[in-house]
Design a protein around this motif. Structure first.
Motif, mmCIF file in Angstrom:
data_model
loop_
_atom_site.group_PDB
_atom_site.id
_atom_site.type_symbol
_atom_site.label_atom_id
_atom_site.label_comp_id
_atom_site.label_asym_id
_atom_site.label_seq_id
_atom_site.Cartn_x
_atom_site.Cartn_y
_atom_site.Cartn_z
ATOM 1 N N ILE A 105 35.033 -3.805 8.845
ATOM 2 C CA ILE A 105 35.217 -2.542 9.577
ATOM 3 C C ILE A 105 36.389 -2.644 10.542
ATOM 4 N N SER A 106 36.568 -3.812 11.138
ATOM 5 C CA SER A 106 37.634 -4.009 12.133
ATOM 6 C C SER A 106 39.018 -4.030 11.511
ATOM 7 N N ILE A 107 39.122 -4.603 10.320
ATOM 8 C CA ILE A 107 40.443 -4.773 9.709
ATOM 9 C C ILE A 107 40.913 -3.524 8.964
ATOM 10 N N ILE A 108 39.976 -2.659 8.551
ATOM 11 C CA ILE A 108 40.369 -1.468 7.779
ATOM 12 C C ILE A 108 41.390 -0.588 8.504
ATOM 13 N N PRO A 109 41.238 -0.295 9.811
ATOM 14 C CA PRO A 109 42.259 0.537 10.467
ATOM 15 C C PRO A 109 43.662 -0.061 10.385
ATOM 16 N N ILE A 110 43.761 -1.388 10.503
ATOM 17 C CA ILE A 110 45.064 -2.046 10.410
ATOM 18 C C ILE A 110 45.630 -1.910 8.999
ATOM 19 N N VAL A 111 44.792 -2.098 8.001
ATOM 20 C CA VAL A 111 45.231 -1.944 6.607
ATOM 21 C C VAL A 111 45.674 -0.506 6.349
ATOM 22 N N LEU A 112 44.933 0.439 6.916
ATOM 23 C CA LEU A 112 45.293 1.853 6.745
ATOM 24 C C LEU A 112 46.683 2.148 7.294
ATOM 25 N N VAL A 113 46.984 1.621 8.480
ATOM 26 C CA VAL A 113 48.304 1.855 9.076
ATOM 27 C C VAL A 113 49.407 1.379 8.135
ATOM 28 N N LEU A 114 49.264 0.167 7.640
ATOM 29 C CA LEU A 114 50.303 -0.437 6.807
ATOM 30 C C LEU A 114 50.417 0.231 5.445
ATOM 31 N N VAL A 115 49.284 0.464 4.792
ATOM 32 C CA VAL A 115 49.300 1.037 3.436
ATOM 33 C C VAL A 115 49.737 2.500 3.455
ATOM 34 N N LEU A 116 49.170 3.284 4.374
ATOM 35 C CA LEU A 116 49.521 4.709 4.432
ATOM 36 C C LEU A 116 50.970 4.909 4.841
ATOM 37 N N ASN A 117 51.448 4.087 5.759
ATOM 38 C CA ASN A 117 52.851 4.170 6.162
ATOM 39 C C ASN A 117 53.757 3.950 4.946
ATOM 40 N N PHE A 118 53.405 2.974 4.121
ATOM 41 C CA PHE A 118 54.194 2.686 2.920
ATOM 42 C C PHE A 118 54.122 3.843 1.925
ATOM 43 N N ILE A 119 52.926 4.352 1.694
ATOM 44 C CA ILE A 119 52.750 5.443 0.720
ATOM 45 C C ILE A 119 53.497 6.705 1.160
ATOM 46 N N PHE A 120 53.323 7.071 2.436
ATOM 47 C CA PHE A 120 53.988 8.282 2.931
ATOM 48 C C PHE A 120 55.512 8.148 2.867
ATOM 49 N N SER A 121 56.027 6.992 3.312
ATOM 50 C CA SER A 121 57.480 6.843 3.405
ATOM 51 C C SER A 121 58.152 6.682 2.047
ATOM 52 N N ARG A 122 57.472 6.003 1.118
ATOM 53 C CA ARG A 122 58.114 5.717 -0.166
ATOM 54 C C ARG A 122 57.728 6.688 -1.281
ATOM 55 N N TYR A 123 56.505 7.246 -1.240
ATOM 56 C CA TYR A 123 56.023 8.032 -2.381
ATOM 57 C C TYR A 123 55.724 9.496 -2.071
ATOM 58 N N TYR A 124 55.496 9.814 -0.797
ATOM 59 C CA TYR A 124 55.233 11.228 -0.476
ATOM 60 C C TYR A 124 56.510 11.873 0.044
ATOM 61 N N PHE A 125 56.883 11.537 1.278
ATOM 62 C CA PHE A 125 58.136 12.099 1.807
ATOM 63 C C PHE A 125 59.337 11.545 1.046
ATOM 64 N N GLY A 126 59.206 10.317 0.545
ATOM 65 C CA GLY A 126 60.316 9.705 -0.185
ATOM 66 C C GLY A 126 60.324 10.032 -1.665
ATOM 67 N N GLY A 127 59.325 10.773 -2.139
ATOM 68 C CA GLY A 127 59.254 11.114 -3.560
ATOM 69 C C GLY A 127 60.183 12.263 -3.928
ATOM 70 N N ALA A 128 60.569 12.275 -5.172
ATOM 71 C CA ALA A 128 61.509 13.300 -5.647
ATOM 72 C C ALA A 128 60.879 14.687 -5.647
ATOM 73 N N SER A 129 59.548 14.759 -5.709
ATOM 74 C CA SER A 129 58.881 16.054 -5.804
ATOM 75 C C SER A 129 58.751 16.762 -4.449
ATOM 76 N N TYR A 130 59.032 16.042 -3.354
ATOM 77 C CA TYR A 130 58.873 16.650 -2.029
ATOM 78 C C TYR A 130 60.070 17.549 -1.731
ATOM 79 N N ASP A 131 59.799 18.834 -1.527
ATOM 80 C CA ASP A 131 60.850 19.810 -1.262
ATOM 81 C C ASP A 131 61.122 19.879 0.238
ATOM 82 N N SER A 132 62.265 19.346 0.637
ATOM 83 C CA SER A 132 62.602 19.306 2.067
ATOM 84 C C SER A 132 63.676 20.320 2.439
ATOM 85 N N SER A 133 63.907 21.281 1.577
ATOM 86 C CA SER A 133 64.979 22.249 1.838
ATOM 87 C C SER A 133 64.740 23.054 3.115
ATOM 88 N N TYR A 134 63.466 23.217 3.471
ATOM 89 C CA TYR A 134 63.157 24.012 4.669
ATOM 90 C C TYR A 134 63.668 23.357 5.950
#
Length: 461
Positions: A236-265
């Motif tokens: 339970i204690s380590i999960i928040p730390i894992v979440l920070v690292l994994v979600l940061n990677f996913i958001f930066s490389r695959y969500y905001f960094g993904g080709a499908s994200y429309d940032s024209s706005y």
């Protein structure tokens, strides 16, 4: 020439008076305006410089980084109040045992800081465990501050890819990078810093043992035993730390960094995705980790509101101090005499990585702050570094990683606030413990920086 002298005097006074305990909130604007007056005399527009240069830069930095400072501080407070930080440290110490007491302390600090917990929370959480382990292993107490320093303001703060610490976030808007910039260089630096630091500390402990020196007698020590039964589980204690690292990677490389994200706005906001995606990813990762840590530990949190409030309020001094240093740097940048100093700093080397490494280190040493020194250096010359790097075919990711590693060198000189705080927590003096802190947080990181610069020059990213 008088303007250059004014800038040099203001920098010397900033370092000396900060060491004497005067807050940078007062020093930064006063010394910035002093430098402006020295450079222009009666023609200096003091009030305009203060409100239109210093305060605008101050506000711009706070606008950009306050969410990370605040969420990071709240996350650290929640991890501390729930007992998650102590649970992680206790589990690592228990698994490694007293024979590897120093490694257990260093790794405990590393896991927590890599997960986003602040150095100050880590030091308070780990110190009682370190005392218990060092007593049992009969290792001199004077080595505790250096051992905590290895993990709390060493490689996890500056080198390890993905670190959510502010030092790893500052370069992102300047270079359009994310927290995982130049991962191979970061891993090389981390391995060197951790390995060599532990070899140094182990050698120091062995020499003390041969000389008949043990833990020592410390009558003023007041460390209460920890009730392990009240701590949350390691998982339970380590999960928040894992979440920070994994979600940061996913958001930066695959969500905001993904080709499908429309940032024209973003054109409506006069910005582009590369300038904000790194910060957005880190903010969302920290926010989700905080929510999980609260929900999974509701029974252990005595007062959720108070923990969040204290964390948020605790972040204010840190962000305001660093914003003041950025304001100072931008006033200096606006002075005509700065062109001479800038050309001298850029002229140190035609290689932007070497020029950046030196300027960040020097300014971090002067300000006694890793984040403050780097923020000043990048606000003054970040644009020039990226232009030089593009001309030389150097990736912005490398600029990011060199900047972060560089900020963790001269920043830890004796006048550094984190050093003074750590010694206070451990009830040790500079005379007793600074030699080891200086070795693991100044000398070894500087030597590591040289190796990383060589690696970067042969194309390793």
């Amino acid at each position: 020439m008088l303007g250059v002298i004014g800038i040099v005097i203001s920098l010397i006074l900033l370092m000396y008076l900060a060491y004497r305990g005067i807050t940078v909130l007062v020093l930064a604007p006063v010394l910035a305006l002093f430098a402006a007056f020295m450079g222009a005399g009666a023609d200096a527009h003091i009030m305009a410089t203060y409100t239109e240069v210093f305060m605008k830069s101050f506000a711009g930095y706070a606008q950009k980084y306050f969410p990370v400072f605040m969420l990071g501080a709240i996350f650290g407070k929640i991890m501390d109040d729930t007992g998650c930080a102590k649970s992680i440290a206790h589990t690592i110490a228990q698994k490694l045992g007293k024979e590897k007491a120093m490694l257990a302390v260093a790794l405990s600090c590393s896991v927590l800081t890599y997960g986003g917990v602040s150095m100050f929370v880590v030091a308070f959480a780990i110190y009682p465990i370190a005392v218990s382990l060092f007593k049992e292993a009969d290792i001199p107490k004077r080595l505790i501050p250096g051992t905590i320093a290895v993990g709390s303001f060493g490689f996890t703060m500056t080198a390890l890819p993905g670190s959510p610490q502010i030092q790893n976030a500052i370069p992102m808007p300047y270079f359009g990078t994310d927290a995982y910039a130049a991962p191979v260089l970061g891993l090389i630096a981390s391995a060197i810093m951790l390995t060599v630091s532990m070899l140094w500390l182990t050698n120091r402990a062995n020499k003390a043992r041969k000389a008949g020196e043990g833990y020592g007698d410390h009558p003023g020590e007041n460390v209460s035993d920890m009730d392990v039964s009240q701590l949350p589980s390691f998982i339970i204690s380590i999960i928040p730390i894992v979440l920070v690292l994994v979600l940061n990677f996913i958001f930066s490389r695959y969500y905001f960094g993904g080709a499908s994200y429309d940032s024209s706005y973003l054109a409506e906001y006069k910005t582009k995705l590369s300038d904000v995606s790194g910060m957005w990813s880190l903010i969302l990762a920290l926010l989700i980790a905080i929510i999980f840590a609260i929900v999974s530990n509701l029974k252990r949190l005595k007062d959720v509101k108070n923990s969040c409030n204290q964390g948020a309020i605790g972040s204010l001094l840190a962000i305001i101090n660093t914003s003041s240093e950025v304001g100072y740097g931008n006033v200096i940048k606006s002075l005509a005499a700065f062109a001479i100093i800038q050309n001298a700093m850029l002229g140190i080397s035609s290689n932007p990585l070497i020029a950046e490494a030196i300027s960040v280190n020097v300014l971090a040493g002067i300000t006694g702050s890793a984040s403050g020194g780097m923020a000043i250096a990048l606000s003054l010359m970040g644009k020039q570094y990226i232009e030089m790097a593009q001309a030389a075919g150097i990736s912005p990711q490398v600029l990011h990683r060199i900047a972060t590693i560089s900020c963790g060198g001269f920043d830890s000189l004796p006048h550094n606030g984190a050093v003074i705080t750590l010694l206070g927590i451990c009830q040790m003096s500079h005379k007793e413990s600074y030699s080891d802190i200086g070795m693991v947080s100044v000398v070894i990181p500087l030597c590591t920086l040289v190796i990383v610069l060589i690696c970067a020059s042969i194309g390793i990213v």
